[in-house]
Every structure is written in structure tokens, then in C-alpha cells.
Motif scaffolding. Structure first.
Motif: not given
Length: 138
Positions: A102, A122-123, A125-130
Motif C-alpha cells: 500500500e 491512504l485509506l 493504510l489507515a485500516i491495515t496499520v491498526p
């Protein structure tokens, strides 16, 4: 500075909400990458070029290879459904791979001024990192 300690009931509720949120994210990640991988493997290159643009400058085998990787990593995000003990390390490995993919694609899309796909990455990444951070603790 005041620290608040959660009662066992509140801690259990907090843990349940966190678990539901992480599973929701994992489901979204899996759906996106399984669908994206499947599309890259089955759609004609002309359709992929019209949809995404970047396949025009990449070899066909690379586009198909990215599709295989996306499909495998998307499925790997769901492996804890089979066995938590065996699936959790696979999930963590898949999350790291997806984050790397990503971030790379975010840069590719940003540099080619494809803002729509950059925002999608970007979105993602915003759900995979957590998911990675929330699932690394057993």
C-alpha cells in the motif's frame, strides 16, 4: 495526572469493541484485496489499463503477479478464522506485506498524479496499520 483503571467488566467491553473493530477492518481488507487480485488475474489488460492506468507501463506478468500477491495476502488476513494460534502469525506477516504494498502504490499513484488511487491506498493504510498494531499483542 490522573490514570483511570478499567473495571474488569469495562475492560472486557473495551476488548470486545476493539476485537469487533479489528475483525471489521480485516474483513474490509480481505474483500478489497481478494477482489483486486481476482480482477488483475482475470480481466483483459485493456480493461485494467482503462481502470488504473499504471498497467500500461508495467509488464503483463508483473500486473498478474501483483494480482496473485494481493489475492494471497487478502486470504491470509482471514487465517485466524481457522486457528488463532496458527493464523495470527500469518495475519501479522500479511499485514506487513500489505502495508509495504500500500505504501509503495501510494507513492506510485502520488508521483503519477493519480490522486483518486493515492487516496484509496491512504485509506487502506489507515485500516491495515491498526490491524497490525492491534493484533500483534496476544
Amino acid at each position: 495526572m490522573t490514570t483511570t483503571t478499567l473495571t474488569s467488566g469495562r475492560a472486557r467491553t473495551h476488548s470486545t469493541y476493539k476485537n469487533v473493530a479489528l475483525w471489521t477492518f480485516q474483513g474490509w481488507i480481505a474483500m478489497f484485496f481478494i477482489a483486486a487480485g481476482y480482477a488483475k488475474l482475470t480481466e483483459p489488460m485493456t480493461n485494467l489499463i482503462a481502470l488504473m492506468g499504471w498497467p500500461a507501463v508495467a509488464p503483463d506478468n508483473m500486473v498478474r503477479g501483483v494480482g496473485v500477491v494481493e489475492l494471497v495476502l487478502g486470504l491470509a488476513v482471514l487465517t485466524p478464522l481457522i486457528s488463532w494460534r496458527i493464523g495470527r502469525p500469518i495475519l501479522l506477516t500479511a499485514a506487513v506485506g500489505l502495508i509495504a504494498m500500500e505504501a509503495t502504490m501510494l507513492m506510485v499513484h502520488a508521483l503519477s498524479h493519480d490522486i483518486g488511487l493515492a487516496v484509496v491506498n491512504l485509506l487502506l493504510l489507515a485500516i491495515t496499520v491498526p490491524v497490525l498494531l492491534g493484533r500483534r499483542k496476544a
